[in-house]
Scaffold this motif. Structure first.
Motif, PDB file in Angstrom:
ATOM      1  N   CYS A   1       0.831  -1.214   0.000  1.00 52.15           N
ATOM      2  CA  CYS A   1       0.000   0.000   0.000  1.00 52.15           C
ATOM      3  C   CYS A   1       0.860   1.256   0.000  1.00 52.15           C
ATOM      4  N   LEU A   2       1.886   1.307   0.858  1.00 50.94           N
ATOM      5  CA  LEU A   2       2.745   2.509   0.908  1.00 50.94           C
ATOM      6  C   LEU A   2       3.411   2.743  -0.441  1.00 50.94           C
ATOM      7  N   LYS A   3       3.894   1.652  -1.082  1.00 46.69           N
ATOM      8  CA  LYS A   3       4.541   1.800  -2.393  1.00 46.69           C
ATOM      9  C   LYS A   3       3.578   2.354  -3.434  1.00 46.69           C
ATOM     10  N   ASN A   4       2.282   2.050  -3.243  1.00 44.85           N
ATOM     11  CA  ASN A   4       1.281   2.589  -4.170  1.00 44.85           C
ATOM     12  C   ASN A   4       0.728   3.939  -3.713  1.00 44.85           C
ATOM     13  N   GLY A   5       1.391   4.547  -2.715  1.00 41.59           N
ATOM     14  CA  GLY A   5       0.987   5.891  -2.300  1.00 41.59           C
ATOM     15  C   GLY A   5      -0.238   5.953  -1.415  1.00 41.59           C
ATOM     16  N   LYS A   6      -0.661   4.801  -0.901  1.00 38.41           N
ATOM     17  CA  LYS A   6      -1.822   4.797   0.014  1.00 38.41           C
ATOM     18  C   LYS A   6      -1.324   4.980   1.448  1.00 38.41           C
ATOM     19  N   SER A   7      -1.959   5.875   2.191  1.00 41.10           N
ATOM     20  CA  SER A   7      -1.631   6.000   3.612  1.00 41.10           C
ATOM     21  C   SER A   7      -2.066   4.731   4.337  1.00 41.10           C
ATOM     22  N   VAL A   8      -1.311   4.362   5.360  1.00 42.28           N
ATOM     23  CA  VAL A   8      -1.584   3.124   6.093  1.00 42.28           C
ATOM     24  C   VAL A   8      -1.739   3.422   7.580  1.00 42.28           C
ATOM     25  N   ILE A   9      -2.774   2.825   8.173  1.00 39.96           N
ATOM     26  CA  ILE A   9      -2.965   2.887   9.625  1.00 39.96           C
ATOM     27  C   ILE A   9      -2.968   1.447  10.129  1.00 39.96           C
ATOM     28  N   THR A  10      -2.142   1.160  11.124  1.00 45.09           N
ATOM     29  CA  THR A  10      -2.105  -0.203  11.637  1.00 45.09           C
ATOM     30  C   THR A  10      -2.062  -0.216  13.158  1.00 45.09           C
ATOM     31  N   ALA A  11      -2.548  -1.325  13.719  1.00 43.51           N
ATOM     32  CA  ALA A  11      -2.486  -1.553  15.167  1.00 43.51           C
ATOM     33  C   ALA A  11      -1.501  -2.671  15.466  1.00 43.51           C
ATOM     34  N   ASN A  12      -0.738  -3.097  14.453  1.00 46.31           N
ATOM     35  CA  ASN A  12       0.047  -4.328  14.547  1.00 46.31           C
ATOM     36  C   ASN A  12       1.436  -4.088  15.147  1.00 46.31           C
ATOM     37  N   LYS A  13       1.547  -4.344  16.442  1.00 44.00           N
ATOM     38  CA  LYS A  13       2.818  -4.027  17.130  1.00 44.00           C
ATOM     39  C   LYS A  13       3.959  -4.915  16.678  1.00 44.00           C
ATOM     40  N   GLU A  14       3.647  -6.167  16.281  1.00 39.13           N
ATOM     41  CA  GLU A  14       4.716  -7.058  15.839  1.00 39.13           C
ATOM     42  C   GLU A  14       5.372  -6.502  14.573  1.00 39.13           C
TER      43      GLU A  14
ATOM     44  N   SER B   1      -0.783   0.828  18.058  1.00 41.65           N
ATOM     45  CA  SER B   1       0.163  -0.289  18.214  1.00 41.65           C
ATOM     46  C   SER B   1       0.849  -0.312  19.579  1.00 41.65           C
ATOM     47  N   ALA B   2       0.776   0.754  20.333  1.00 42.98           N
ATOM     48  CA  ALA B   2       1.324   0.763  21.698  1.00 42.98           C
ATOM     49  C   ALA B   2       0.434   1.624  22.577  1.00 42.98           C
ATOM     50  N   GLY B   3      -0.022   1.057  23.678  1.00 40.79           N
ATOM     51  CA  GLY B   3      -0.878   1.833  24.577  1.00 40.79           C
ATOM     52  C   GLY B   3      -2.343   1.816  24.183  1.00 40.79           C
ATOM     53  N   GLY B   4      -2.726   0.989  23.190  1.00 37.25           N
ATOM     54  CA  GLY B   4      -4.142   0.814  22.828  1.00 37.25           C
ATOM     55  C   GLY B   4      -4.856   2.129  22.640  1.00 37.25           C
ATOM     56  N   GLY B   5      -5.853   2.405  23.470  1.00 34.13           N
ATOM     57  CA  GLY B   5      -6.675   3.602  23.314  1.00 34.13           C
ATOM     58  C   GLY B   5      -6.042   4.875  23.850  1.00 34.13           C
TER      59      GLY B   5
ATOM     60  N   ASP C   1       4.921  -9.218  24.202  1.00 31.03           N
ATOM     61  CA  ASP C   1       4.016  -8.157  23.749  1.00 31.03           C
ATOM     62  C   ASP C   1       4.519  -6.788  24.239  1.00 31.03           C
ATOM     63  N   ILE C   2       4.963  -6.744  25.479  1.00 42.06           N
ATOM     64  CA  ILE C   2       5.476  -5.482  26.047  1.00 42.06           C
ATOM     65  C   ILE C   2       6.773  -5.081  25.353  1.00 42.06           C
ATOM     66  N   VAL C   3       7.625  -6.079  25.048  1.00 39.96           N
ATOM     67  CA  VAL C   3       8.880  -5.801  24.332  1.00 39.96           C
ATOM     68  C   VAL C   3       8.587  -5.035  23.046  1.00 39.96           C
ATOM     69  N   ARG C   4       7.593  -5.509  22.292  1.00 41.21           N
ATOM     70  CA  ARG C   4       7.277  -4.853  21.014  1.00 41.21           C
ATOM     71  C   ARG C   4       6.801  -3.426  21.232  1.00 41.21           C
TER      72      ARG C   4
ATOM     73  N   SER D   1      16.400  -3.748  18.065  1.00 43.45           N
ATOM     74  CA  SER D   1      15.921  -5.086  17.723  1.00 43.45           C
ATOM     75  C   SER D   1      15.147  -5.667  18.903  1.00 43.45           C
ATOM     76  N   ASN D   2      13.964  -6.218  18.629  1.00 44.44           N
ATOM     77  CA  ASN D   2      13.194  -6.875  19.697  1.00 44.44           C
ATOM     78  C   ASN D   2      14.037  -7.925  20.418  1.00 44.44           C
ATOM     79  N   ASP D   3      14.885  -8.618  19.656  1.00 46.19           N
ATOM     80  CA  ASP D   3      15.684  -9.699  20.238  1.00 46.19           C
ATOM     81  C   ASP D   3      16.662  -9.193  21.289  1.00 46.19           C
ATOM     82  N   ASP D   4      17.010  -7.916  21.217  1.00 42.02           N
ATOM     83  CA  ASP D   4      17.979  -7.370  22.175  1.00 42.02           C
ATOM     84  C   ASP D   4      17.344  -6.931  23.490  1.00 42.02           C
ATOM     85  N   ILE D   5      16.019  -6.950  23.546  1.00 43.08           N
ATOM     86  CA  ILE D   5      15.354  -6.413  24.743  1.00 43.08           C
ATOM     87  C   ILE D   5      15.119  -7.528  25.758  1.00 43.08           C
ATOM     88  N   TYR D   6      15.736  -7.383  26.912  1.00 38.31           N
ATOM     89  CA  TYR D   6      15.597  -8.390  27.961  1.00 38.31           C
ATOM     90  C   TYR D   6      14.186  -8.368  28.522  1.00 38.31           C
TER      91      TYR D   6
END
Lengths: 362, 362
Positions: B80-93, B118-122, B188-191, B206-211
């Motif tokens: 979508c972004l490549k086609n110039g469409k704005s994107v809204i997501t809730a996907n923290k991963e 994607s962080a903090g919900g509402g 989930d909190i790491v993300r 990197s998510n992998d670096d977060i203890y």
């Protein structure tokens, strides 16, 4: 962008410093600062002592008004908006009395009117409220909006100080003005809850219609009883709108349970809790006063103007009628001259007025 | 504006409803919804089952992605972004793994990428953070970011439930997923803390670096001890940047004093506390999950796009190195297999790992 600054006191100097620290790409300069002639040494050639030197300067696109008081700021704001200059102010007295006029003038003259710092100090509550209202109707507002009184109540509670000693400490630490009456009696809170309610409920409310009862009657005996009953005492503004389009609004000492989020709002901090139609119980917490937090709110407004994001999409507000029934939703703590007290429902105004001190209980 | 919706589950339906309720002047319609064929009955002709039916639709200006998972959402967002469409997501991963790529693509293609939900919900924490950062450098972030685990810890504490019973109750009330591992272990909190830290400190992590250390070892005996010591147990993410441009970041059970603002953050609520260079101790509190609060955040993003306010002015983030020294700033509560415990400074990783359960103490 060329910015005019009205007022070079504590907040004005904070604004000046933060503007100088802004990213260079914003290209903001402050060619003129209005203040008294006594500031000549600090300001040099930038000082102007006639407000019309800025109001009528065609090179100035935007002004920040941090003078305090009513009449001069009102003339400054009206004059600048009419000349198409965007205005940023922290002045709750002027904003609470003339919000609709300012918003409409900004629309007519294709400029912006911003007032983030006028309620909640450094907490970005006004922008969030305006944004949120696009999706989420506010049902009610519940707020601690005065740093001076919250500081006094906290110091009395935690340091076991008398009201007078806590007030002295507040003055010494810069949290109370030389004449703190507007703070202690709740008039400062009236202005701020008026601004938040006007936005939330999209209407005008007269400050004179908002009932307020101050905290000067609080003493250690009363605070001890309140603590023993399992509550903390806070100075709280409440506002909601009923189905008849009336606003129920009151400013009064309020007992909150110790596990309520407001119980941990201490010292000069403020908090605003909204309940909305789609997003309930949203709370914002932060410093309600102080030079740099307030200046931060002002410069955030400036950045939103620089980025063309400073947009309020409602004008021609309705006059909202104030209904005083809010009181009937709560129990009240009533403390008598002889030291006796009770917590009861359905109290009359007469009972409240006859008491030595009272507080709403939530 | 024509909006494409990816996903018609709980949140997608919430978004659909709120978009229908938007002010008519915004003129938004949803001609196409991507989901599985099983949704045909609910969606009729609006249903599309091939993501490219929306990605390649030139009439669609903006999309909302609420599919969950990683691979398909990633393909949707990039396409979508490549086609110039704005994107809204809730996907923290997806956001925590690809934020820089998405921001840069949006810049290159002159559209917006928004991820408030994607962080903090509402809680409108991302927009506020982005706005505030124009004036106020963030020093550190301290946050309760997972509703499931906060609900479990609250129910264990207030209803005296076992961990298993509280988890069961969370599932029953819709606050925990069928497989709650990502919540309980802190992934989930790491993300989420990754997303907030990337914005605050303008870099990639990197998510992998977060203890992260989970809460599955908590039991009633431990909670009783913590309460007796005068604390509440919360699952907290902390993040700060040092002078070497390294991020100190950890997700772990944390004991907060009962008068700390976090102690009254209960059930599914979240809270985020910032300390900044000019505006210290700003806290936002609200529902971190749930269909309508999350949909409110998404539709707020949509409104900011409609009003041309959805602007992120930084791109090409630096890669930030994670430094694990944050631990050394705190005391730790260490609970042993035999029921003995101590609260001590300067613990080693080995001691923490050898314990039955541990928590940071603030």
């Amino acid at each position: 962008m060329k910015l005019g600054l009205f007022g070079y006191g504590t907040i004005g100097r904070g604004v000046y410093t933060l503007v100088e620290g802004l990213d260079k790409s914003y290209n903001v300069s402050i060619p003129k600062v209005f203040d008294l002639p006594i500031k000549k040494e600090q300001l040099g050639d930038k000082l102007v002592t006639d407000i019309y030197d800025i109001i009528n300067d065609k090179d100035i696109d935007c002004v920040v008004e941090v003078l305090g008081g009513h009449d001069v700021p009102y003339e400054v704001i009206i004059g600048c908006l009419k000349n198409g200059k965007s205005v940023i102010t922290a002045n709750k007295e002027v904003v609470s009395n003339h919000l609709e006029e300012f918003i409409n003038l900004a629309h007519e003259n294709n400029c912006s009117f911003c007032f983030e710092a006028s309620a909640g100090g450094g907490i970005p509550v006004i922008r969030t409220l305006i944004d949120n209202l696009k999706v989420n109707d506010v049902n009610d507002i519940f707020a601690i909006l005065n740093g001076t009184t919250n500081y006094i109540l906290t110091r009395m509670d935690e340091d076991n100080l008398s009201f007078e000693d806590a007030l002295f400490l507040a003055k010494k630490n810069g949290f109370a003005e030389a004449n703190p009456t507007a703070d202690l009696e709740g008039l400062d809170i009236v202005r701020k809850i008026n601004i938040l309610s006007s936005l939330a409920f999209k209407g005008n409310i007269s400050n004179d219609d908002i009932y307020h009862y101050g905290i000067t009657g609080v003493n250690k005996e009363i605070l001890d009883i309140i603590k023993k009953e399992g509550y903390a005492l806070k100075f709280v503004a409440s506002s909601m709108k009923n189905e008849e389009n009336e606003v129920l609004i009151r400013v009064e000492p309020t007992m909150v349970p110790l596990n309520h989020p407001f119980a941990s709002v201490k010292n000069e901090f403020n908090a605003v809790l909204f309940t909305g139609s789609t997003n309930s119980d949203l709370m914002f917490y932060g410093k309600g006063a102080g030079s740099i937090p307030t200046a931060t709110a002002i410069v955030s407004d400036l950045v939103s103007i620089l980025e063309n994001r400073a947009y309020i999409n409602y004008k021609n507000l309705n006059q909202l009628k104030v209904n005083h029934d809010l009181k009937n939703l709560y129990k009240y703590f009533i403390f008598q001259e002889d030291g006796k007290y009770e917590i009861k429902e359905e109290v009359s105004d007469k009972e409240l007025m006859a008491s030595k001190f009272y507080a709403r209980v939530i």
